[in-house]
Design a protein around this motif. Structure first.
Motif, PDB file in Angstrom:
ATOM      1  N   PRO A 112     -38.713  79.451 -77.735  1.00  0.00           N
ATOM      2  CA  PRO A 112     -39.483  78.231 -77.014  1.00  0.00           C
ATOM      3  C   PRO A 112     -40.512  78.766 -76.050  1.00  0.00           C
ATOM      4  O   PRO A 112     -39.862  79.192 -75.131  1.00  0.00           O
ATOM      5  CB  PRO A 112     -38.530  77.495 -76.575  1.00  0.00           C
ATOM      6  N   VAL A 113     -41.777  78.710 -76.051  1.00  0.00           N
ATOM      7  CA  VAL A 113     -42.737  79.023 -75.092  1.00  0.00           C
ATOM      8  C   VAL A 113     -43.514  77.825 -74.825  1.00  0.00           C
ATOM      9  O   VAL A 113     -44.177  77.576 -75.910  1.00  0.00           O
ATOM     10  CB  VAL A 113     -43.485  80.179 -75.721  1.00  0.00           C
ATOM     11  N   GLY A 114     -43.436  77.211 -73.656  1.00  0.00           N
ATOM     12  CA  GLY A 114     -44.227  76.304 -73.464  1.00  0.00           C
ATOM     13  C   GLY A 114     -44.439  74.993 -74.544  1.00  0.00           C
ATOM     14  O   GLY A 114     -43.426  74.693 -75.093  1.00  0.00           O
ATOM     15  N   ASP A 115     -45.759  74.730 -74.984  1.00  0.00           N
ATOM     16  CA  ASP A 115     -45.706  73.847 -75.930  1.00  0.00           C
ATOM     17  C   ASP A 115     -45.838  74.233 -77.505  1.00  0.00           C
ATOM     18  O   ASP A 115     -46.172  73.671 -78.561  1.00  0.00           O
ATOM     19  CB  ASP A 115     -47.163  73.026 -75.859  1.00  0.00           C
ATOM     20  N   HIS A 116     -45.754  75.503 -77.471  1.00  0.00           N
ATOM     21  CA  HIS A 116     -45.956  76.273 -78.794  1.00  0.00           C
ATOM     22  C   HIS A 116     -45.337  75.545 -80.178  1.00  0.00           C
ATOM     23  O   HIS A 116     -45.903  75.479 -80.978  1.00  0.00           O
ATOM     24  CB  HIS A 116     -45.520  77.750 -78.840  1.00  0.00           C
ATOM     25  N   HIS A 117     -44.160  75.229 -80.025  1.00  0.00           N
ATOM     26  CA  HIS A 117     -43.274  74.810 -81.091  1.00  0.00           C
ATOM     27  C   HIS A 117     -43.897  73.495 -81.463  1.00  0.00           C
ATOM     28  O   HIS A 117     -44.095  73.116 -82.572  1.00  0.00           O
ATOM     29  CB  HIS A 117     -41.932  74.702 -80.813  1.00  0.00           C
TER      30      HIS A 117
END
Ligand SMILES: O=P(O)(O)OC[C@H]1O[C@](O)(CO)[C@@H](O)[C@@H]1O
Length: 551
Positions: A414-419
């Motif tokens: 999970p990185v920022g809003d990536h998903h």
């Protein structure tokens, strides 16, 4: 068992579907959604932790029931029982196809020629476990006593694609810091690039070949053995560094591999269905045995779902029937596989062999030419990269392109809003393919942006997107070993069900043999060891090659 006499296309169930297709020919998916508010809830199937949303297909309840009737008329139930029971389902090679037995729990029974094969499968798993734990604990080392750091798996086709997919897909579960590399291609660049940075003292080689006769694998294994011997290794040390997985023990021994380093394969496992066997050693060595066993459990859960769930709720059966519907009734010639997960990068590659080597056939099981299309061209790649490459053709090209979107609901990274952005992309692509944009909507959009009416009129056709492209979305909670096992098994069963409908043998692959034979004839001519002519086109290029290489 139903044998499709005289022809699949003459079956009354087929005729019913032909009529349904005519009735639906002018109905857009948008209309099907508008007319049927429960559609999305109704067209969901769940099995072994996977959810299939198949609402975005040109489908009605009547079509779904006609498709399941077709499956019944084609003898799906009997053929499925024959598959699981170890009957001869690969008729041209006179063999069962028992990949499902590789994931059967211990203590169960599957008989081949009267003998229960499950104990042998379990014994092989136990041997794999011993090896993996010896390598991971440092009890088994290279010949200079250093622990292994790298595994090089040498194999091609089914002895390569499945393990490569799984090793990459389950990277978050990797253990003990073992790096895994795959050599497949008969191109010096492939093998040299992989060997160059490695330390022979800490590298373990797996020669993976069901037949131990495959030219690419044997040639690459010889290169690896020479590299090992020329870089501090010796004949005795080969026993510590080279393992094989094969049905052909004499050839593996002749190559110099100790019998105790040879893991068995069985002729009742097809190459493209073999990642569940010791061909899965790259997986087990990289991820550990618990993850490998979870993979098998996930696949077994899908086997049980496939075996016991009525067709109208059966995830792989529905996928298969929709493929037949799109392919045979609507004229789709391809099937896109679009995983929205970087870890599933190699899924389309594996499915290409699974599906196209299985169902790229033109005669029925009885050798009669088919008068209907069989397996489609399967292709694809990870989203969202494909959106910036080939999705344009799906949106505005002239072809029907059914697509499978595959996405885990949670991310390992999970990185920022990536998903959320990735999921939004997945949903929006499926929605755009389904709904498209009408001419009127395109025109209005341009007018709203301030464009004058004449310009808007001229540009609007270029912005029209027909939509009505069918797609499936396969979801899972997260990409775990169990879910991946279920996903791959679902595609195996989808392929099998389609072969049942098309009445073809999905377990042989005679077509690939001709190229191998011809290659063996051409090679000595390229090397100047034989003369003779083939055809003028080949002969011209043989001459060019010889001139360029001073032969
Ligand atoms: O494992 P083997 O015997 O080396 O075969 C490799 C591959 O070659 C094929 O026979 C033909 O491509 C595949 O079916 C198989 O997976």
């Amino acid at each position: 068992m139903s044998e499709h006499t005289p022809s699949l296309t003459q079956l009354p169930e087929w005729q019913v579907l032909t009529r349904h297709k005519q009735q639906l020919a002018n109905t857009h998916l948008r209309e099907l959604f508008a007319q049927d508010p429960d559609r999305a809830q109704r067209y969901l199937a769940e099995g072994a932790g996977l959810t299939l949303d198949f609402s975005r297909n040109r489908l009605t309840d009547e079509v779904l029931s006609a498709l399941t009737n077709l499956a019944r008329a084609c003898g799906l139930e009997q053929r499925r029982n024959a598959l699981f029971d170890g009957d001869i389902v690969n008729r041209t090679e006179n063999r069962p196809a028992l990949h499902t037995a590789l994931r059967q729990p211990a203590g169960t029974e599957v008989r081949v020629n009267g003998q229960n094969i499950v104990p042998e499968v379990q014994a092989t798993l136990a041997r794999m476990e011993q090896l993996v734990s010896a390598v991971h604990s440092g009890q088994r080392t290279g010949h200079t006593g250093k622990p292994f750091t790298d595994v090089v798996s040498i194999g091609i086709g089914g002895s390569f694609l499945g393990p490569k997919l799984v090793v990459r897909a389950l990277t978050p579960y990797a253990q003990a810091g073992i790096r895994c590399h795959f050599v497949a291609n008969i191109d010096g660049t492939d093998v040299q690039d992989i060997l160059r940075p490695l330390n022979p003292e800490t590298t373990l080689f797996l020669v993976q070949s069901k037949s131990f006769r495959t030219q690419e694998t044997l040639s690459n294994s010889l290169v690896a053995r020479d590299w090992f011997l020329n870089n501090g290794g010796n004949q005795r040390a080969i026993a510590r560094h080279f393992l094989a997985v094969t049905t052909n023990i004499p050839e593996a021994k002749a190559f110099g591999i100790d019998e105790e380093n040879i893991f068995p394969m069985w002729d009742w496992v097809g190459g493209r269905y073999s990642l569940w066997s010791a061909i899965g050693l790259p997986i087990a060595l990289t991820l550990g045995m618990p993850a490998f066993r979870e993979l098998l459990e996930g696949a077994h859960a899908m086997d049980e779902h496939f075996r016991r769930t009525p067709s109208e709720r059966n995830l792989p059966v529905i996928m298969a029937l929709l493929g037949v519907w799109n392919n045979n009734f609507w004229g789709a010639e391809t099937q896109a596989v679009l995983p929205y997960d970087e870890y599933l990068k190699y899924l389309p590659d594996h499915l290409q062999q699974l599906d196209m080597e299985s169902n790229g056939k033109r005669v029925t099981q009885h050798g009669q030419p088919v008068d209907y299309p069989t397996g489609p061209v399967l292709w694809g790649g990870v989203g969202a990269n494909g959106q910036h490459a080939y999705h344009q053709l799906i949106h505005q090209g002239t072809r029907l392109v059914p697509a499978d979107f595959i996405m885990p609901l949670t991310s390992h990274n999970p990185v920022g809003d990536h998903h959320a952005i990735l999921f939004a992309n997945c949903l929006s692509q499926a929605r755009a393919m389904m709904a498209g944009k009408t001419l009127e909507e395109a025109r209005q959009e341009l007018l709203d942006s301030g464009m004058d009416a004449m310009q808007a009129e001229a540009l609007a056709p270029h912005k029209l997107i027909p939509g009505n492209q069918p797609s499936n979305i396969v979801l899972m909670d997260k990409l775990s070993p169990g879910r991946l096992g279920a996903l791959i098994a679902a595609y195996e069963h989808r392929t099998f069900v389609q072969s049942v409908i098309w009445d073809i043998d999905c377990f042989d692959q005679w077509g690939v043999e001709l190229g191998k034979q011809m290659g063996n004839e051409i090679l000595p001519r390229l090397k100047g060891e034989a003369g003779g002519a083939t055809d003028s086109a080949t002969d011209n290029l043989v001459a060019l090659f010889r001139a360029a290489n001073g032969v």
